[in-house]
Design a protein around this motif. Structure first.
Motif, PDB file in Angstrom:
ATOM      1  N   LYS A   1      29.895  68.737 136.884  1.00 18.31           N
ATOM      2  CA  LYS A   1      29.203  69.369 136.129  1.00 18.31           C
ATOM      3  C   LYS A   1      30.103  70.056 135.014  1.00 18.31           C
ATOM      4  CE  LYS A   1      24.955  70.818 138.296  1.00 18.31           C
ATOM      5  NZ  LYS A   1      24.113  71.892 138.781  1.00 18.31           N
ATOM      6  N   GLU A   2      31.282  70.278 135.053  1.00 18.62           N
ATOM      7  CA  GLU A   2      32.052  70.965 134.094  1.00 18.62           C
ATOM      8  C   GLU A   2      32.384  69.874 132.896  1.00 18.62           C
ATOM      9  OE1 GLU A   2      35.953  71.963 135.540  1.00 18.62           O
ATOM     10  OE2 GLU A   2      35.052  73.563 136.868  1.00 18.62           O
ATOM     11  N   LYS A   3      32.601  68.763 133.143  1.00 24.25           N
ATOM     12  CA  LYS A   3      32.535  67.726 132.005  1.00 24.25           C
ATOM     13  C   LYS A   3      31.316  67.429 131.555  1.00 24.25           C
ATOM     14  CE  LYS A   3      36.873  66.298 132.755  1.00 24.25           C
ATOM     15  NZ  LYS A   3      37.812  66.632 131.633  1.00 24.25           N
ATOM     16  N   LEU A   4      30.308  67.706 132.573  1.00 26.68           N
ATOM     17  CA  LEU A   4      28.849  67.354 131.756  1.00 26.68           C
ATOM     18  C   LEU A   4      28.522  68.376 130.784  1.00 26.68           C
ATOM     19  CD1 LEU A   4      26.001  66.018 132.051  1.00 26.68           C
ATOM     20  CD2 LEU A   4      25.694  67.367 133.890  1.00 26.68           C
ATOM     21  N   ILE A   5      28.909  69.852 131.017  1.00 27.76           N
ATOM     22  CA  ILE A   5      28.731  70.946 130.082  1.00 27.76           C
ATOM     23  C   ILE A   5      29.356  70.812 128.882  1.00 27.76           C
ATOM     24  CG2 ILE A   5      29.251  73.366 129.807  1.00 27.76           C
ATOM     25  CD1 ILE A   5      28.761  73.605 132.974  1.00 27.76           C
ATOM     26  N   GLU A   6      30.753  69.897 129.165  1.00 24.07           N
ATOM     27  CA  GLU A   6      31.677  70.149 127.974  1.00 24.07           C
ATOM     28  C   GLU A   6      31.210  68.887 126.792  1.00 24.07           C
ATOM     29  OE1 GLU A   6      35.585  68.811 129.034  1.00 24.07           O
ATOM     30  OE2 GLU A   6      35.908  70.696 129.967  1.00 24.07           O
ATOM     31  N   ARG A   7      30.331  67.831 127.416  1.00 26.12           N
ATOM     32  CA  ARG A   7      29.850  66.807 126.590  1.00 26.12           C
ATOM     33  C   ARG A   7      28.436  67.315 126.075  1.00 26.12           C
ATOM     34  NH1 ARG A   7      31.050  61.137 126.770  1.00 26.12           N
ATOM     35  NH2 ARG A   7      29.294  59.928 125.995  1.00 26.12           N
ATOM     36  N   TYR A   8      27.420  67.628 126.918  1.00 24.00           N
ATOM     37  CA  TYR A   8      26.121  67.856 126.413  1.00 24.00           C
ATOM     38  C   TYR A   8      26.098  69.373 125.767  1.00 24.00           C
ATOM     39  CZ  TYR A   8      24.511  63.490 128.413  1.00 24.00           C
ATOM     40  OH  TYR A   8      24.455  62.062 128.653  1.00 24.00           O
ATOM     41  N   GLY A   9      26.839  70.315 126.431  1.00 25.75           N
ATOM     42  CA  GLY A   9      26.773  71.571 125.845  1.00 25.75           C
ATOM     43  C   GLY A   9      27.076  71.581 124.239  1.00 25.75           C
ATOM     44  N   LEU A  10      27.986  71.024 124.141  1.00 25.67           N
ATOM     45  CA  LEU A  10      28.631  70.804 122.526  1.00 25.67           C
ATOM     46  C   LEU A  10      27.523  70.195 121.851  1.00 25.67           C
ATOM     47  CD1 LEU A  10      30.670  71.329 120.378  1.00 25.67           C
ATOM     48  CD2 LEU A  10      31.850  69.245 121.071  1.00 25.67           C
ATOM     49  N   MET A  11      26.932  69.084 122.102  1.00 21.95           N
ATOM     50  CA  MET A  11      25.978  68.294 121.583  1.00 21.95           C
ATOM     51  C   MET A  11      24.497  69.158 121.274  1.00 21.95           C
ATOM     52  SD  MET A  11      24.318  64.683 122.541  1.00 21.95           S
ATOM     53  CE  MET A  11      23.586  65.114 123.845  1.00 21.95           C
ATOM     54  N   PHE A  12      24.272  69.855 122.248  1.00 25.36           N
ATOM     55  CA  PHE A  12      23.075  70.703 122.297  1.00 25.36           C
ATOM     56  C   PHE A  12      23.146  71.744 120.926  1.00 25.36           C
ATOM     57  CE2 PHE A  12      21.419  69.926 126.579  1.00 25.36           C
ATOM     58  CZ  PHE A  12      20.954  68.646 126.431  1.00 25.36           C
ATOM     59  N   LYS A  13      24.445  72.275 120.806  1.00 26.38           N
ATOM     60  CA  LYS A  13      24.644  73.278 119.890  1.00 26.38           C
ATOM     61  C   LYS A  13      24.868  72.777 118.545  1.00 26.38           C
ATOM     62  CE  LYS A  13      26.882  76.863 123.178  1.00 26.38           C
ATOM     63  NZ  LYS A  13      28.201  77.388 123.179  1.00 26.38           N
ATOM     64  N   LYS A  14      25.433  71.611 118.389  1.00 29.90           N
ATOM     65  CA  LYS A  14      25.668  70.882 117.147  1.00 29.90           C
ATOM     66  C   LYS A  14      24.664  70.310 116.435  1.00 29.90           C
ATOM     67  CE  LYS A  14      28.693  67.805 115.256  1.00 29.90           C
ATOM     68  NZ  LYS A  14      29.894  66.567 115.392  1.00 29.90           N
ATOM     69  N   LEU A  15      23.724  69.802 117.294  1.00 28.25           N
ATOM     70  CA  LEU A  15      22.586  69.043 116.729  1.00 28.25           C
ATOM     71  C   LEU A  15      21.349  70.036 116.432  1.00 28.25           C
ATOM     72  CD1 LEU A  15      22.370  65.589 118.647  1.00 28.25           C
ATOM     73  CD2 LEU A  15      23.470  66.203 116.311  1.00 28.25           C
ATOM     74  N   LYS A  16      20.471  69.763 115.361  1.00 21.89           N
ATOM     75  CA  LYS A  16      19.277  70.611 115.205  1.00 21.89           C
ATOM     76  C   LYS A  16      18.256  70.201 115.778  1.00 21.89           C
ATOM     77  CE  LYS A  16      21.895  72.894 111.928  1.00 21.89           C
ATOM     78  NZ  LYS A  16      22.111  74.364 112.457  1.00 21.89           N
TER      79      LYS A  16
END
Length: 245
Positions: A174-189
């Motif tokens: 899950k840590e790698k999952l947060i790094e990958r998708y958490g950043l994408m959720f914040k970056k995209l509108k």
């Protein structure tokens, strides 16, 4: 000298008499032999000749297997063999009124209920597993479109593995999952995924999906792509994800 001549003459006379006697006795000796031969050969000549029946013996050199004739089936006569039963096919009659239509619908519903009850335990278990897997993936898509990282993480197992087909490991946990998708959720509108086609079989769900994203304006989609993903679900959690490029 006279006695010698007399003796010699008597010897000649004796030899001549013996020769004559022998010549006279030969026909008499040969006659019994001829009769004996006649007696031996005569039964052979008188024995009836039996003809062998050539049909009782098979000449293996000239023998030919008999030709099998195809049975002739008379299609004009009804089939009375009862091999396929004795039921006659009857055309289905359409209901004539509302009552008959209601009865037909009730019989159809009864048949469906009986078919469901006839499922084996294994099939019922597989169907239940498919429904649970589908619910997990639908929850995943909903959290993904809402960019809700907490709900998104909730559907994954702690040691979830992400692969690229066929067996290239992208990351695990899950840590790698947060790094990958958490950043994408914040970056995209905006992020929106909708299934084009979905296959559900037990613990496997395969999605052919259309993905749309907005990078600057949430009302303007600037990237659109099709993805194929496979999810394996166990105990209500996604344990393995496989992406197809």
């Amino acid at each position: 000298m006279k006695p010698l001549s007399i003796i010699f003459a008597s010897l000649i006379t004796t030899v001549a008499l013996i020769t004559y006697a022998a010549e006279q006795s030969e026909p008499e000796q040969n006659e019994p032999q001829v009769e004996a031969q006649a007696n031996v050969e005569k039964p052979k000549a008188e024995q009836p000749v039996t003809q062998t029946n050539t049909d009782d013996k098979v000449n293996t050199l000239e023998y030919k297997a008999p030709e099998l004739k195809k049975p002739v089936i008379d299609t004009t006569k009804p089939d009375d063999s009862k091999v396929l039963g004795n039921e006659q096919i009857k055309p289905a009659e359409k209901p004539k009124n509302k009552i008959e239509k209601a009865v037909a619908v009730a019989e159809a519903e009864k048949a469906v209920t009986q078919a469901k009850e006839a499922l084996t335990i294994k099939q019922q278990t597989k169907a239940k597993q498919s429904r649970e897997s589908l619910a997990v993936v639908e929850q995943l898509v909903k959290a993904y479109n809402a960019r809700n990282i907490e709900e998104f993480l909730r559907v994954y197992a702690e040691d979830v593995e992400f692969y690229i087909f066929p067996n290239e490991l992208l990351f695990k946990g899950k840590e790698k999952l947060i790094e990958r998708y958490g950043l994408m959720f914040k970056k995209l509108k905006c992020i929106h995924s909708s299934p084009i086609k979905r296959i559900v079989h037990g613990d496997i769900v395969i999605d052919h999906e259309l993905s749309e994203t907005c990078s600057t304006d949430e009302n303007v989609v600037d990237k659109r792509s099709e993805l194929i993903s496979s999810y394996q679900i166990k105990d209500g959690k996604i344990v393995r994800v496989l992406f197809f490029r």
